[in-house]
Structure formats: structure tokens, C-alpha cells
Design an enzyme around this catalytic site. Structure first.
Site, mmCIF file in Angstrom:
data_model
loop_
_atom_site.group_PDB
_atom_site.id
_atom_site.type_symbol
_atom_site.label_atom_id
_atom_site.label_comp_id
_atom_site.label_asym_id
_atom_site.label_seq_id
_atom_site.Cartn_x
_atom_site.Cartn_y
_atom_site.Cartn_z
ATOM 1 N N ASP A 160 0.833 -1.215 0.000
ATOM 2 C CA ASP A 160 0.000 0.000 0.000
ATOM 3 C C ASP A 160 0.865 1.262 0.000
ATOM 4 O O ASP A 160 2.038 1.225 0.341
ATOM 5 C CB ASP A 160 -0.843 0.070 1.284
ATOM 6 C CG ASP A 160 -1.940 -0.971 1.325
ATOM 7 O OD1 ASP A 160 -2.242 -1.574 0.274
ATOM 8 O OD2 ASP A 160 -2.492 -1.173 2.426
ATOM 9 N N TYR B 256 5.964 -10.135 7.039
ATOM 10 C CA TYR B 256 5.808 -8.692 7.262
ATOM 11 C C TYR B 256 6.145 -8.363 8.706
ATOM 12 O O TYR B 256 5.936 -9.183 9.600
ATOM 13 C CB TYR B 256 4.351 -8.267 7.014
ATOM 14 C CG TYR B 256 3.998 -8.019 5.568
ATOM 15 C CD1 TYR B 256 4.144 -6.764 5.013
ATOM 16 C CD2 TYR B 256 3.492 -9.043 4.762
ATOM 17 C CE1 TYR B 256 3.803 -6.521 3.690
ATOM 18 C CE2 TYR B 256 3.152 -8.814 3.431
ATOM 19 C CZ TYR B 256 3.306 -7.541 2.904
ATOM 20 O OH TYR B 256 2.972 -7.293 1.598
#
Lengths: 254, 254
Positions: free
Chosen positions: B55, B113
Site C-alpha cells: 500500500d 511482514y
């Protein structure tokens, strides 16, 4: 008569955009930003006294500075009010009232600096503001050996830029810890006090030693000759961070 | 006929100044910068295929992307040439040639992540680009308990923004490690694959749970109801970093 309080601030800053801690006309400085901000909050101009003057581009996570004020604001209100006005690259981590004779520079028992080196072939974006980039592999063992030479009370005149300025160039390095953390080589140096640029010039030598471009014996020579020699490598400012200033008698939370 | 080579890049970037990985007209994107840079180096326009679309504002230290080229440059020459032209917030850490049928997205065995939270009363300058700021004290034990609920194969439709878009919303979370590191709460999440915004929405829930604003039972409900409910807290992008994409058959050095 209104009482005057002396407030000590615990300060973190990213030095990237500043010409150092010490106030100078016409350029952005940490001290300048802080004094302006105290003026905004209290309506009165103040003079800030820092524990140490960090160079242009050097960061801090534990700088300490004091100012005197007639304001009745509590230390915790000062934290909130100053942070409200400060730019995002400077923050007050804590504040407390100190005695009128407290001196952030002279009362400091010791200072702790961290120097971070990125030691891999490619410069990495996520650490570019906080680590000095050394692409060639450093020999950590030999660097650690070199650190031992520096620990203790020595004349560090060869490790500063201020010949003729600093009268007394003897300082005591209390410890140097140097080690690898992933792609980084992190060096933590503590001393009773540091000469100007001492950590950067120390690390400059350590890097040369780690690259095989300087012998450990050269460090002995630099200490013994105490400033007569001029070979003085210096590591860039952005790898350096003032981590902590230690006092016997100050009430910061952390 | 000149041979076509497929090159895989290992990429680090600071996402702060970009509208995400995926190329879009008229706005800066990681893919756009990389494709422009390959064009500069090879003289030919290419299409880059990434392992995952981060994003806007999300960082990466181990994104992987491929492109096809007729250039005879070696992977290590590509690393140097691309880094020479890339802006300082994007870097190629490594490159290697892969088989023609290698697919960075489909061949990924798992992704890792990291989400970083600054958990102390005052926002700190040195971590402001890389950590989400939560001033109120988080309950780490309860957050760790909540993590256990999420591990395993579940329908994560409640943890994405893409209802109606993603047909299959079942993913397998292989592990979540959450712990304190000084003032930071660091959460490492690995999964076979992630839905859009899954990590940020997962951390959004964990933070609410750590603040006592959500019960762990609500996580069970979100998993069982699989997207019917709309209560979906989301953690900000800048705390997130794509750390690693794992493959069985790729020759990056690290």
C-alpha cells in the site's frame, strides 16, 4: 516577586535538517527551534543550555537542556505544549524541574554515543539517514581490539578538530562496545566527556583499521603524540546519535 | 535472435513518498520508478512483476520483482546500474537470473511482514517514519494471546478491504511473533499469502485488544462471520514493512 523555575528537558531529534545543536544566526539549529518554541509557549525569550553540542547532521535520542522560566506551567504541561509546537523532527521525551544551580553540561557524569555503520555492498534506503555506509567488509575482531586501546584516561588531542581551542584534551573513555547486528556494525562509546568530533574521529580510525588501511599501532601513536600528527580520518555525522547523558540527581522517567 | 533473460530483483524501499508499489498514472509509485530506471539502463521499456503490492506508505526491505530483458548485462551489473539511477529511497539489494517460467507472486512459498508500534507517551522523531504511534500502554500478554487465535488456516475476509474482489479469502498464517523491544512493540507475521491490507487490519485489531477496547472473542467472530461484519480497525501504513518473500528456488545472496 514571581519565582523562577529551572526546567530540564530530555530531547530526541533527527539532525538531518539542522546545522547542529548550537544556535547560529540565519540557519536552522536544534537550540534555535527549542528556544523559539519555549518563547511561543511562555511568551518570554529564554536561553537554553544543552549538555553537549552535537554537530550538523548528528542525531540525539537523549540530549538534555535546561532553561529558566517564570511560567507556572508544570514540567508535564511543558512536554505537551512544546511538542504541540515543535516540528516533527524534534520532540521532548520528558521534563522535570531541577535545582537552580543544576548545570546540564558540568553536572553530567558521563555521556553515551552510538555510531551505526551499514556494512554491506549496497546502500539501503531504510537506514540511509541513520547509518554511515561502508560497502567493503569490515574486520570486526580487529576493530574490537582497537577499541581496547582507546578505553581509559588518555590525551585525545589527536581525535578532535579544536587544537588550540580546548585547553584540556584529556578525557576518560569508560567503555566502547562494538558488534555486528545483521548488516550493521554498532559502536557504543561512553566517556566522562567528549572533545568536539571525538566520536566521529574515533570511528573514522576504527573504520580504517577494520578495512586494513590503518594499523592499531597508529592509535597508540595518535594518543602519545596528542595532536601533533594530522592524519585524522573522520566518520560522517549522520551515523552518530547522542543516546544518553547521565546525572546523579535528575528526575526523568526514562 | 537475441536471448531473453528474466531477472529477479531484491528491493528495499522507504514507502513514505510513494503511492504504493503498483504503477498508477500521474503519481509516484515504486513500480513506476523501477520500470523507468530499467528503461534508462537498457533502453527498452519493461513491465515489472512484483511478489506483492504494498500500500501507499508501506516500506519493504525484501520485495521481489522480475522483468524480462534482451540486455546482456549480468545481474550484478544490473544491481550497480539500477542503483546508480534510482532515487535514494529505493535500492536493489541483489539480483539474479531466474527461469523463464518463474513468477514472483505465484512461486512465493510465504511472505513475512513486520509491523512496528511506538508505545510510549510521546511521539519520537527518529522512528516517526517507520513506527505507528500508540501513546497509551498496550497489554502485550493479551495481544500475544490474541495472536494465537489468528495462526492457522482461516477465512480472513473480515481482515481485508476487498469484499467481492478476492474470490478466495482463505489464507494460512504460519506464525505471529509479538514482543516488546524497548519502547517498541514489534509484530512479525508470516503467511503463505496475504489478502490486501490483511496485516494492517490484523494489527488494527491487536492494538484495540491491547488497549482493552476489543475482546479476543471478537476475533473469533470476525473469522467465523468471514466478512459479514464491518467493524474493521486498520493500523496506519507507515508502521508496516515487507521483510521477506520466500521461494524454494531463487539465488539471492541474502
Amino acid at each position: 516577586v514571581v519565582g523562577i523555575a529551572k526546567i530540564a528537558l530530555l530531547i530526541e531529534y533527527e539532525g538531518t535538517s539542522y546545522c547542529g545543536f548550537q544556535i547560529q544566526k540565519g540557519v536552522p539549529t536544534i537550540q534555535g527551534e527549542l528556544e523559539n518554541t519555549v518563547l511561543k509557549v511562555t511568551g518570554k525569550a529564554v536561553r537554553l543550555h544543552g549538555a553537549g553540542r552535537t554537530d550538523a547532521g548528528v542525531h540525539a535520542s537523549g540530549q538534555v537542556a535546561t532553561f529558566e522560566t517564570q511560567s507556572a506551567l508544570s514540567p508535564s504541561t511543558f512536554v505537551k505544549a512544546l511538542n504541540f509546537h515543535l516540528p516533527t523532527d524534534i520532540a521532548i521525551k520528558d521534563a522535570c524541574q531541577v535545582k537552580a544551580n543544576f548545570d546540564a553540561r558540568r553536572d553530567a557524569l558521563s555521556r553515551e554515543y552510538r555510531y551505526t555503520i551499514l556494512n554491506r555492498p549496497v546502500l539501503l534506503p531504510l537506514s540511509r539517514r541513520f547509518a554511515c555506509f561502508v560497502p567493503r567488509k569490515l574486520n570486526i575482531n580487529v576493530m574490537c581490539e582497537a577499541c581496547e586501546v582507546l578505553v581509559g584516561e588518555h590525551d585525545f588531542a589527536s581525535f578532535t578538530n579544536s587544537e588550540g581551542k580546548a585547553k584540556h584534551t584529556v578525557r576518560t573513555i569508560l567503555g566502547i562496545k562494538l558488534g555486528e547486528k545483521g548488516d550493521f556494525v554498532v559502536s557504543d562509546v561512553s566517556a566522562n566527556a567528549f572533545l568536539p568530533q571525538q566520536v566521529r574521529r574515533t570511528v573514522g580510525c576504527l573504520v580504517k583499521i577494520g578495512l586494513g588501511e590503518m594499523e592499531i599501532e597508529e592509535l597508540f601513536r595518535m594518543i602519545i603524540l596528542a595532536g601533533i600528527e594530522t592524519t585524522k580520518p573522520i566518520a560522517p555525522a549522520h551515523g552518530l546519535c547522542l543516546m544518553k547523558v547521565n546525572y546523579s540527581n535528575i528526575g526523568f522517567e526514562k
